[in-house]
Design an enzyme around this catalytic site. Structure first.
Site, PDB file in Angstrom:
ATOM      1  N   ASN A  48       0.871  -1.181   0.000  1.00 40.87           N
ATOM      2  CA  ASN A  48       0.000   0.000   0.000  1.00 40.87           C
ATOM      3  C   ASN A  48       0.909   1.233   0.000  1.00 40.87           C
ATOM      4  O   ASN A  48       1.495   1.571   1.028  1.00 40.87           O
ATOM      5  CB  ASN A  48      -0.892  -0.034   1.255  1.00 40.87           C
ATOM      6  N   LYS A  50       0.118   4.235  -0.302  1.00 48.29           N
ATOM      7  CA  LYS A  50      -0.548   5.427   0.267  1.00 48.29           C
ATOM      8  C   LYS A  50      -0.323   6.637  -0.659  1.00 48.29           C
ATOM      9  O   LYS A  50      -0.244   6.466  -1.867  1.00 48.29           O
ATOM     10  CB  LYS A  50      -0.076   5.672   1.699  1.00 48.29           C
ATOM     11  N   HIS A 141      -9.577   1.108   4.810  1.00 45.59           N
ATOM     12  CA  HIS A 141      -8.328   1.324   5.542  1.00 45.59           C
ATOM     13  C   HIS A 141      -8.603   2.291   6.695  1.00 45.59           C
ATOM     14  O   HIS A 141      -9.407   3.220   6.549  1.00 45.59           O
ATOM     15  CB  HIS A 141      -7.267   1.890   4.589  1.00 45.59           C
ATOM     16  N   GLU A 143      -7.045   4.699   7.764  1.00 42.26           N
ATOM     17  CA  GLU A 143      -6.814   6.114   7.432  1.00 42.26           C
ATOM     18  C   GLU A 143      -8.016   6.708   6.699  1.00 42.26           C
ATOM     19  O   GLU A 143      -8.271   7.908   6.775  1.00 42.26           O
ATOM     20  CB  GLU A 143      -5.518   6.246   6.606  1.00 42.26           C
ATOM     21  N   GLU A 209      -5.529  -5.013  10.462  1.00 45.35           N
ATOM     22  CA  GLU A 209      -4.538  -3.973  10.695  1.00 45.35           C
ATOM     23  C   GLU A 209      -4.861  -3.212  11.985  1.00 45.35           C
ATOM     24  O   GLU A 209      -5.672  -2.268  11.955  1.00 45.35           O
ATOM     25  CB  GLU A 209      -4.520  -2.978   9.532  1.00 45.35           C
ATOM     26  N   GLY A 215       2.212   2.197  10.805  1.00 41.29           N
ATOM     27  CA  GLY A 215       3.169   3.297  10.658  1.00 41.29           C
ATOM     28  C   GLY A 215       3.869   3.701  11.945  1.00 41.29           C
ATOM     29  O   GLY A 215       4.507   4.750  12.006  1.00 41.29           O
ATOM     30  N   SER A 254       3.210  -2.104  10.459  1.00 41.18           N
ATOM     31  CA  SER A 254       4.645  -2.127  10.737  1.00 41.18           C
ATOM     32  C   SER A 254       5.319  -3.446  10.354  1.00 41.18           C
ATOM     33  O   SER A 254       6.254  -3.907  11.015  1.00 41.18           O
ATOM     34  CB  SER A 254       4.926  -1.790  12.210  1.00 41.18           C
TER      35      SER A 254
END
Ligand code: PGA
Length: 298
Positions: A48, A50, A141, A143, A209, A215, A254
């Site tokens: 991904n 991003k 996701h 985010e 996730e 991250g 991560s």
């Protein structure tokens, strides 16, 4: 570790019902089915990107991935044992699709709009993604959930993706506060039940996730992640019946070239959704190789 081992034993006993399916990919699988790493599900390693990579950077990274893909990865993907997916920004999909021609690297998008077309400024539909060469799409996701996407919208997106023939990677995961309050399983149960409300099994893939691991460099313990994967798998089997057990479930958060093998050693973890480390060709190629090694015994 003990829990993981027991988990694996149960899976192998359960795998009796998948033997016919596993045999379809070759007699070698007949041997593999008796091994700890046997899995009836394809592995999936997805990157991904991003909001990273302009056209020049896309060309550089895709070219490096294409050149660096190992023979064992090419063979494993070619034999249908698994998938390597790269999800660049929308603006890079078309050029990326030319760069992966002839390679066993598939393309994914990072989002889609559930409408077919119309007055939705700034949005992109499933058919547009297909026309740019995408075969997969990441949906839900964290985010994007943080930008206001709820489970009902996510369910509509999963349905739109499947109707168009895109493979959805539905992301689920709990926040740190939810984990600390022992709400991990109830949060995941809701996200799965509501996110899949209109879904079929067609091309379905789930990514677990945990938000606190994305991250941050603080990855989940593999046995903790595996327990959540097993919970998700049971839930999907409850919804769809036994064939729900064939849905690949990826871990994300991560994942690096250094820790990935600890996840791939878990029978319930079928691959990884990789953010930061997917932007470095060498690291992403190592993650692919580690997954192929764990899943295909090469
Ligand atoms: P990360 O991101 O690997 O950088 O933690 C994973 C993701 O957001 O999919």
């Amino acid at each position: 570790m003990q829990a993981a081992r027991e988990n694996r034993k149960i899976l192998i006993q359960d795998d009796v019902r998948f033997t016919a399916l596993a045999l379809e990919v070759g007699t070698r699988d007949n041997v593999l089915i008796t091994r700890a790493t046997a899995s009836p599900r394809p592995f999936v390693v997805a990157g991904n990107w991003k909001m990273n990579s302009d056209l020049a950077q896309t060309i550089e990274l895709m070219t490096a991935l294409g050149k660096g893909l190992s023979q064992s990865a090419v063979q494993a993907c070619g034999a249908g044992r698994g998938h390597v997916v790269v999800a660049p920004p929308f603006t890079s999909l078309a050029i990326a699709s030319r760069l992966v021609e002839g390679l066993p690297i598939q393309l994914g998008a990072q989002n889609l709009n559930h409408h077919d077309s119309g007055a939705h400024t700034g949005e992109v539909s499933a058919s547009m993604l297909l026309s740019c060469g995408a075969g997969w799409v990441i949906i839900g996701h964290s985010e994007r959930r943080a930008m206001g996407e709820d489970d009902a919208l996510i369910a509509a997106k999963v349905a739109a993706a499947q109707a168009a023939g895109l493979k959805p990677i539905l992301c689920v995961g709990e926040s740190l506060i939810e984990r600390e309050n022992q709400r991990t399983f109830s949060v995941i149960r809701k996200q799965i039940a509501e996110g899949l409300a209109k879904a079929t099994l067609q091309g379905l893939c789930i990514a677990y996730e945990p938000i606190w691991a994305i991250g941050t460099g603080v990855a989940s313990r593999p046995d903790d992640a595996s327990a959540v994967h097993s919970f998700i798998r049971d839930h999907i089997i409850r919804i769809y019946g036994e064939s729900g057990g064939l849905v690949p479930i990826l871990y994300g958060g991560s994942v690096t070239d250094e820790n990935c093998s600890t996840y791939f050693a878990e029978a319930d973890i079928d691959g990884a959704l990789v953010g930061g480390a997917s932007l470095r060709a060498g690291k992403f190629l190592t993650i692919i190789d580690q997954c192929v090694k764990a899943r295909c015994g090469d």
